[in-house]
Scaffold this motif. Structure first.
Motif: not given
Length: 177
Positions: A136-164
């Motif tokens: 179950r823990a492995q399955f939840l890890g697989v499910l949450s990994a893509p969401a974590g990557r999307v959140a990280g990508a969005l946060a990176g993009s927002v951070r870049q816009v804020m830096n500009v």
């Protein structure tokens, strides 16, 4: 000593109840095992949420047939024990397979997992699976990994816009406007 017809009917009803309560089961031959070893195995299976019973082959075959399940002939020959699995099927399989690997007196015959018939080798592979909590823990890890990557990508993009925006705000061109 022969079993009476009424006792046989009681046993078939009991097996039917067990099969309905535990749709997965593991069968093994226990020729030559002593009572102490059987009790230890029974205790291990109970700890996993399953049940353990020595069964009459013809009577368990009748109970299975009533549920629309038929095991191959060799699975119901000789002395037979059945581990009825609760929620954690691999744990019951693991308990039986570990004892079988340590003792020549116990041999895995096969099993039924949610209506699918397994041979002894397949049951051994099932026993090699991690416990249900780990799966179950492995399955939840697989499910949450893509969401974590999307959140990280969005946060990176927002951070870049804020830096500009910050760089523009601090620039001399912005100060003169």
């Amino acid at each position: 000593m022969a079993i009476t017809k009424s006792r046989k009917q009681e046993l078939v009803a009991e097996y039917r109840r067990l099969i309905e309560a535990h749709p997965s089961l593991i069968l093994a031959s226990f020729a030559g095992m002593n009572v102490k070893s059987l009790d230890q195995l029974r205790r291990r299976i109970r700890e996993t949420g399953g049940e353990f019973h020595v069964v009459k082959n013809r009577l368990i075959a009748l109970a299975l047939k009533e549920r629309g399940l038929t095991l191959p002939g060799p699975a119901l020959e000789g002395s037979t024990i059945v581990g009825f699995a609760g929620e954690d099927i691999p744990a019951v399989a693991k308990a039986i397979v570990e004892v079988a690997r340590q003792s020549e007196a116990l041999a895995v015959k096969g099993g039924i997992v949610d209506g699918i018939i397994y041979d002894g080798r397949q049951v051994e592979r099932l026993a090699d699976l991690p416990p249900l909590a780990v799966l179950r823990a492995q399955f939840l890890g697989v499910l949450s990994a893509p969401a974590g990557r999307v959140a990280g990508a969005l946060a990176g993009s927002v951070r870049q816009v804020m830096n500009v925006v910050k760089a523009y705000a601090e620039s001399p061109a912005a100060a003169g406007s």
